[in-house]
Write a protein that holds these residues in place. Sequence first.
Motif, PDB file in Angstrom:
ATOM      1  N   LYS A 129     -11.237  92.623  78.018  1.00 53.67           N
ATOM      2  CA  LYS A 129     -12.026  91.818  77.074  1.00 53.67           C
ATOM      3  C   LYS A 129     -12.645  90.644  77.837  1.00 53.67           C
ATOM      4  O   LYS A 129     -12.017  90.092  78.751  1.00 53.67           O
ATOM      5  CB  LYS A 129     -11.134  91.233  75.976  1.00 53.67           C
ATOM      6  CG  LYS A 129     -10.339  92.280  75.215  1.00 53.67           C
ATOM      7  CD  LYS A 129     -11.157  92.875  74.084  1.00 53.67           C
ATOM      8  CE  LYS A 129     -10.394  93.901  73.288  1.00 53.67           C
ATOM      9  NZ  LYS A 129     -10.721  95.300  73.586  1.00 53.67           N
ATOM     10  N   LYS A 130     -13.828  90.245  77.378  1.00 54.09           N
ATOM     11  CA  LYS A 130     -14.473  89.078  77.986  1.00 54.09           C
ATOM     12  C   LYS A 130     -13.760  87.820  77.511  1.00 54.09           C
ATOM     13  O   LYS A 130     -13.593  87.623  76.305  1.00 54.09           O
ATOM     14  CB  LYS A 130     -15.950  89.047  77.570  1.00 54.09           C
ATOM     15  CG  LYS A 130     -16.708  87.906  78.192  1.00 54.09           C
ATOM     16  CD  LYS A 130     -18.138  87.822  77.687  1.00 54.09           C
ATOM     17  CE  LYS A 130     -18.679  86.432  77.995  1.00 54.09           C
ATOM     18  NZ  LYS A 130     -19.971  86.159  77.419  1.00 54.09           N
ATOM     19  N   ILE A 131     -13.322  86.995  78.463  1.00 53.81           N
ATOM     20  CA  ILE A 131     -12.666  85.751  78.050  1.00 53.81           C
ATOM     21  C   ILE A 131     -13.449  84.517  78.501  1.00 53.81           C
ATOM     22  O   ILE A 131     -13.082  83.392  78.163  1.00 53.81           O
ATOM     23  CB  ILE A 131     -11.216  85.651  78.574  1.00 53.81           C
ATOM     24  CG1 ILE A 131     -11.165  85.762  80.104  1.00 53.81           C
ATOM     25  CG2 ILE A 131     -10.330  86.670  77.903  1.00 53.81           C
ATOM     26  CD1 ILE A 131      -9.868  85.240  80.685  1.00 53.81           C
ATOM     27  N   GLY A 132     -14.504  84.735  79.261  1.00 55.84           N
ATOM     28  CA  GLY A 132     -15.283  83.569  79.676  1.00 55.84           C
ATOM     29  C   GLY A 132     -16.387  83.943  80.634  1.00 55.84           C
ATOM     30  O   GLY A 132     -16.633  85.129  80.903  1.00 55.84           O
ATOM     31  N   LYS A 133     -17.023  82.908  81.106  1.00 56.47           N
ATOM     32  CA  LYS A 133     -18.153  83.100  82.019  1.00 56.47           C
ATOM     33  C   LYS A 133     -18.075  81.995  83.063  1.00 56.47           C
ATOM     34  O   LYS A 133     -17.767  80.845  82.727  1.00 56.47           O
ATOM     35  CB  LYS A 133     -19.442  82.936  81.203  1.00 56.47           C
ATOM     36  CG  LYS A 133     -20.675  83.463  81.860  1.00 56.47           C
ATOM     37  CD  LYS A 133     -21.891  82.981  81.129  1.00 56.47           C
ATOM     38  CE  LYS A 133     -22.428  84.002  80.147  1.00 56.47           C
ATOM     39  NZ  LYS A 133     -23.734  83.579  79.604  1.00 56.47           N
ATOM     40  N   ARG A 134     -18.282  82.330  84.334  1.00 53.81           N
ATOM     41  CA  ARG A 134     -18.389  81.285  85.354  1.00 53.81           C
ATOM     42  C   ARG A 134     -19.858  81.160  85.728  1.00 53.81           C
ATOM     43  O   ARG A 134     -20.446  82.121  86.252  1.00 53.81           O
ATOM     44  CB  ARG A 134     -17.563  81.649  86.594  1.00 53.81           C
ATOM     45  CG  ARG A 134     -16.074  81.634  86.369  1.00 53.81           C
ATOM     46  CD  ARG A 134     -15.337  81.686  87.699  1.00 53.81           C
ATOM     47  NE  ARG A 134     -14.024  82.287  87.563  1.00 53.81           N
ATOM     48  CZ  ARG A 134     -12.964  81.699  87.022  1.00 53.81           C
ATOM     49  NH1 ARG A 134     -13.054  80.490  86.550  1.00 53.81           N
ATOM     50  NH2 ARG A 134     -11.806  82.327  86.955  1.00 53.81           N
ATOM     51  N   LYS A 135     -20.403  80.000  85.466  1.00 55.45           N
ATOM     52  CA  LYS A 135     -21.833  79.771  85.712  1.00 55.45           C
ATOM     53  C   LYS A 135     -22.124  79.803  87.210  1.00 55.45           C
ATOM     54  O   LYS A 135     -21.370  79.226  88.011  1.00 55.45           O
ATOM     55  CB  LYS A 135     -22.252  78.390  85.188  1.00 55.45           C
ATOM     56  CG  LYS A 135     -22.494  78.308  83.691  1.00 55.45           C
ATOM     57  CD  LYS A 135     -23.602  79.167  83.183  1.00 55.45           C
ATOM     58  CE  LYS A 135     -24.989  78.629  83.115  1.00 55.45           C
ATOM     59  NZ  LYS A 135     -25.921  79.679  82.621  1.00 55.45           N
TER      60      LYS A 135
END
Length: 159
Positions: A129-135
Amino acid sequence: MLSLTGPQVDYLRPLKTHDIPKVLTIERQMYSYPWSEGIFKDCLKIGYSNWAFIKDGQFVGYVILSVAVGEAHILNICLDPAYQGKGLGRQFLKEVLIIAKKKNANSVFLEVRPSNTAAVQLYKTAGFKKIGKRKNYYPAADGKEDALVLSLDLTSDSA
Ligand SMILES: CC(C)(COP(=O)(O)OP(=O)(O)OC[C@H]1O[C@@H](n2cnc3c(N)ncnc32)[C@H](O)[C@@H]1OP(=O)(O)O)[C@@H](O)C(=O)NCCC(=O)NCCS
């Protein structure tokens, strides 16, 4: 050694220093920004959980897994392009998750480029599952690309 479909046909074995030339050949074919020889040597020295993927006796890929305090991180997983798209990535990923569980990981984390459709599809259908994003996490030809941070709960029945 971990057998997948039968004795000595498809399996994982510990990655060794003598595998590094083959690792680098695959790594450089598959990534625009490949890891260096020094990084792989460090992974072996540090004592990560490093595995070679063997298919019909051939070295076809590798995984670098870090496991500590109940968390596993897939740092690199890569297959020889000649062996991709045939379900092998899925088979090997399953074995990697078994290794993580055996090392008492409760969850697995990884970063992936959103543009890496094969990998995103593989992880999604494996239950990540997607739990976040690192820009701006990855270098890219036109600047930087974000990373999707994905996680899989290994304590749930389906994992
Ligand atoms: C990511 C990787 C390990 C997947 O292994 P693979 O053997 O090619 O994948 P599989 O054949 O097991 O297929 C896994 C899923 O990806 C999908 N897939 C495979 N190649 C694809 C492609 N080119 N485009 C879109 N989806 C693709 C398959 O349809 C399958 O999904 P499905 O079962 O829902 O149909 C492999 O492609 C690879 O080594 N890529 C280069 C390195 C890399 O990007 N590693 C991941 C970094 S996070």
